[in-house]
Design an enzyme around this catalytic site. Structure first.
Site, PDB file in Angstrom:
ATOM      1  N   GLN B 121       0.845  -1.533  -0.105  1.00  0.00           N
ATOM      2  CA  GLN B 121      -0.106   0.047   0.522  1.00  0.00           C
ATOM      3  C   GLN B 121       1.040   1.030   0.090  1.00  0.00           C
ATOM      4  O   GLN B 121       2.016   1.817   1.211  1.00  0.00           O
ATOM      5  CB  GLN B 121      -0.990  -0.216   1.555  1.00  0.00           C
ATOM      6  CG  GLN B 121      -1.798   1.273   1.606  1.00  0.00           C
ATOM      7  CD  GLN B 121      -2.524   1.434   2.868  1.00  0.00           C
ATOM      8  OE1 GLN B 121      -2.992  -0.271   3.139  1.00  0.00           O
ATOM      9  NE2 GLN B 121      -2.642   2.204   4.029  1.00  0.00           N
ATOM     10  N   SER B 124       1.776   6.643   2.121  1.00  0.00           N
ATOM     11  CA  SER B 124       2.320   7.316   2.969  1.00  0.00           C
ATOM     12  C   SER B 124       3.755   8.078   2.383  1.00  0.00           C
ATOM     13  O   SER B 124       4.502   6.940   2.023  1.00  0.00           O
ATOM     14  CB  SER B 124       3.230   6.978   4.422  1.00  0.00           C
ATOM     15  OG  SER B 124       2.206   6.717   5.371  1.00  0.00           O
ATOM     16  N   GLU B 240      -8.590  -0.347   7.732  1.00  0.00           N
ATOM     17  CA  GLU B 240      -6.969  -0.457   8.795  1.00  0.00           C
ATOM     18  C   GLU B 240      -6.935  -0.348   9.903  1.00  0.00           C
ATOM     19  O   GLU B 240      -5.964  -1.387  10.634  1.00  0.00           O
ATOM     20  CB  GLU B 240      -6.122   0.045   8.045  1.00  0.00           C
ATOM     21  CG  GLU B 240      -4.696  -0.550   7.702  1.00  0.00           C
ATOM     22  CD  GLU B 240      -3.799   0.167   7.317  1.00  0.00           C
ATOM     23  OE1 GLU B 240      -3.682   1.572   6.225  1.00  0.00           O
ATOM     24  OE2 GLU B 240      -2.665   0.185   7.658  1.00  0.00           O
TER      25      GLU B 240
END
Lengths: 352, 376
Positions: B121, B124, B240
């Site tokens: 993923q 960030s 999440e």
């Protein structure tokens, strides 16, 4: 697995909420309003909440411990100053011990530290034993050990002490009266019965704590929205927001574990029910003191005055926290249930 | 309120229990060694192929279309067996289910759910952590493709991933939340370099950073519409934060049970302080199991994507860190070589209050979105 409240349970919650919201204390001064407390007491009697654990024809309780918890949570949320814990446990003792009901409501006798139901070996109840919801109760039930098990017996109450809780009375037994047999008793409680009553008491006091937390958070959150400093509501400051967020999350965790404990009272074997209830009670007792202290902190100076309801929530939480055992006893029970026994060595270190 | 199994649930539970007896790979505690991460990928496929993964997801996605509460049963049985937890890909599944086109769902969900294709993923960035919408990775359209350039960090499993769900800025002209799009980017290409980031407990197979230098992705791999990336990101991160989606009850339960076993073997070596920490850890795990049962029961009427995930995230974090403290106390600070899993579990637990949104961000969300306190 479906742990949502049923339609009936939701309706019970809503009706309890409606009574508490209209007749519960909204200010500290309301606690002295005898007319209001009489009305609340009457509504509680008419609702039948105190008899949820009375027997049906087949000997089972009228309602499960989940219904008891649903009502207890609402009473705690609204600081309801009416008897519930004592009468509910008394109804359970009557049901399990085959004792007939009396006029008016009954309560129970607890050990001096509130951590267990009092027993009266040889008909003697230890001086200093405590009677929850003593005000207005006709008599208090104790357990009289006998060869067949514990027989339900009664104490006639005299004095009522105030205690730290301003919403519920705690009587202190001075040891001057007599334990009398209850006419018509047709049975006795075995160890499993006692275990189940204990689990019920823990689940019930946990639910009261969940409600008390919810009420304290609502009070403090409302204040944080209104109170302004530095030209802004104090609830807009992260330091205050994080205190309240932590409180809310602790309450949510308490709610989840209490729901399970309440279900377990009737659904699991007695030892498992007590383990589940002990876990819930330890969690809720720790959380509730912290949450109610937060409610005082958020109120600042006013939170430390008698007129602010925040301390009434804290006081109720302190007593509910100890009913049928507080953090310490319940942590020990959880350990024992997992087979972890006390070792001789204290202090830090580790296995290696 | 019923925490007990229906007859169908009971039959499923017994079948699962029976299967687990012969198929527990016996991995070390989660995230305490590179061996764990190597084994978890195989465990994903084993669990899926036996019909025990993706229980509540739609059949079109490779799931089983069962009621949400079957996930609780799975977690409970994995805990009891001491088996590894279920793979934590549910938040990606939920993101694709909610925002992906039917084509994207058909192409990607079966591989993701089955474990045949591995995902990471890319959210960030070095300068976009809590302030995720400040991300600077950009994607520019060139014909049927987008060309992606930027730097992603804290990218779990980037070393093993076939695909990366990347958030990239496709429109720098609009306000920051509105110019972001999401892509499923193939990792095996010259424009992508991934580097492991060793974590504080020494594992190297989990954490990574990914550099995109004109990496290419088919325009058809966009998830949702151009500019919908932020909404997808919010769906993904909200799930999440949910232990019911991640399956972490089994992670914590397995470790707590292991601690009980160790203390039971050598009770004379464990002091009052450690026993108390262990009692709290057991209670927190019990609380989280009950909480997940409650949340997954609420889902029986359909999934809500609300702010409650922040409550769950904080409860999950407190549980993991409570188990971590118990593990530290019992394992000690000077374990023999090769017997340091408890110390590593403790060190790893510190990440839980950061990953998926810090505890401070969760508190902001609880305060403003649930308690409706005013924003500054």
């Amino acid at each position: 697995v479906d742990v949502r409240l049923s339609e009936e349970q939701t309706a019970l919650r809503d009706s309890a909420a409606a009574v508490v919201d209209s007749l519960g204390p909204r200010t500290v001064a309301d606690l002295e309003d005898a007319g209001r407390t009489a009305q609340l007491d009457r509504a509680a009697t008419e609702s039948g909440w105190r008899e949820l654990r009375a027997p049906t024809e087949d000997g089972g309780p009228l309602a499960s411990a989940v219904e008891v918890a649903v009502v207890a949570e609402e009473l705690g949320r609204g600081l309801a100053d009416t008897a519930f814990v004592g009468p509910t446990l008394a109804a359970e003792l009557r049901r399990l011990g085959g004792a007939p009901a009396c006029e008016g409501y009954e309560t129970v006798v607890l050990s001096a530290d509130l951590s267990e139901l009092a027993r009266a070996p040889g008909g003697v109840v230890a001086a200093g034993s405590v009677v929850p919801d003593a005000a207005g109760a006709r008599r208090a039930l104790v357990l009289l050990p006998s060869a067949d098990g514990d027989v339900v017996a009664a104490l006639t109450l005299s004095g009522v002490g105030p205690g730290v809780d301003l919403t519920r009375s705690l009587g202190s037994w001075q040891g001057t009266g007599q334990v009398t047999t209850v006419p018509g008793v047709a049975g006795a409680l075995g160890p499993d019965d006692r275990t189940r009553v204990h689990a019920l008491g823990l689940a019930l006091s946990s639910a009261d704590l969940v409600g008390t937390m919810r009420g304290a958070i609502t009070l403090a959150t409302g204040y944080a929205r209104d109170r302004r400093q530095y030209g802004a509501p104090i609830g807009s400051f992260q330091a205050v927001q994080h205190l309240l967020a932590d409180a809310f999350v602790e309450m949510e965790g308490s709610h989840s574990i209490t729901l399970h404990a309440a279900w377990a009272v009737d659904a699991l074997a007695p030892a498992e029910a007590l383990r589940a209830a002990s876990a819930a009670k330890a969690y809720c007792a720790r959380a509730a003191r912290s949450v109610c202290e937060t409610a005082i902190q958020v109120h600042g100076g006013i939170g430390n005055t008698w007129e602010c309801l925040a301390h009434v929530f804290l006081r109720r939480a302190l007593v509910s926290g100890q009913l049928l055992g507080g953090v310490g006893e319940n942590l020990d029970r959880v350990m024992a249930a997992h087979g972890v026994v006390a070792g001789p060595r204290g202090g830090a270190g580790g296995l290696r | 309120v019923d925490f007990a199994d229906s007859p169908e649930e009971q039959a499923f539970r017994l079948r699962l229990r029976d299967w687990l007896e012969g198929h527990n790979p016996g991995l070390p505690p989660s995230s305490t060694s590179d061996e764990y991460w190597a084994g978890q990928a195989a465990w994903h496929r084993t669990l899926y192929e036996a019909g025990f993964f993706g229980l509540s997801w739609p059949t079109e996605a490779g799931g089983h279309g069962r009621p949400s509460v079957y996930e609780v049963i799975l977690d409970e049985e994995l805990t009891a067996a001491g088996a590894p937890p279920r793979p934590s890909v549910g938040y990606l599944v939920q993101g694709l289910l909610r925002h992906g086109s039917p084509e994207v769902q058909r192409r990607f969900l079966p591989g993701l759910v089955s474990g045949r294709e591995r995902w990471c993923q890319g959210f960030s960035e070095p300068d976009a952590g809590s302030d995720l919408a400040a991300l600077r990775t950009r994607a520019e359209r060139q014909g049927d493709e987008y060309v992606i350039t930027g730097h992603k960090v804290w990218t779990s499993y980037s070393d093993a991933a076939d695909w990366c769900l990347v958030l990239a800025r496709t429109d720098p002209e609009v306000p920051k939340h509105r110019g972001i799009s999401a892509f499923v980017v193939p990792m095996d290409q010259p424009g992508i370099e991934q580097r492991p980031l060793p974590m504080i407990n020494g594992i190297t197979r989990e954490f990574g950073e990914v550099l995109f230098d004109e990496a290419r992705v088919d325009a058809a791999n966009m998830v949702g519409q151009p500019g919908e990336g932020w909404r997808l990101a919010m769906t993904v991160v909200s799930h999440e934060r949910e232990p019911g989606e991640l399956g972490y009850v089994a992670r914590y339960g397995k470790l707590a049970n292991e601690l009980v076993r160790l203390v039971g073997e050598q009770p004379h070596l464990v002091g009052a302080e450690q026993r108390r920490d262990l009692a709290w850890a057991l209670i927190e795990v019990e609380m989280l199991r009950c909480h997940v049962s409650r949340r997954l029961s609420e889902r029986l009427d359909g999934i809500a994507h609300g702010p409650e995930g922040s409550v769950d995230k904080l409860l999950m974090t407190w549980t993991e860190q409570s188990v971590g403290h118990a593990a530290l106390g019992i394992g000690g600070v000077a374990p023999p070589e090769g017997e340091d899993a408890l110390l590593k579990a403790y060190l790893y637990s510190r990440a839980q209050s950061v990953m998926g949104g810090t505890s401070q961000i969760q508190r902001n969300l609880v305060a403003t979105r649930i308690l409706e306190l005013p924003t500054a």
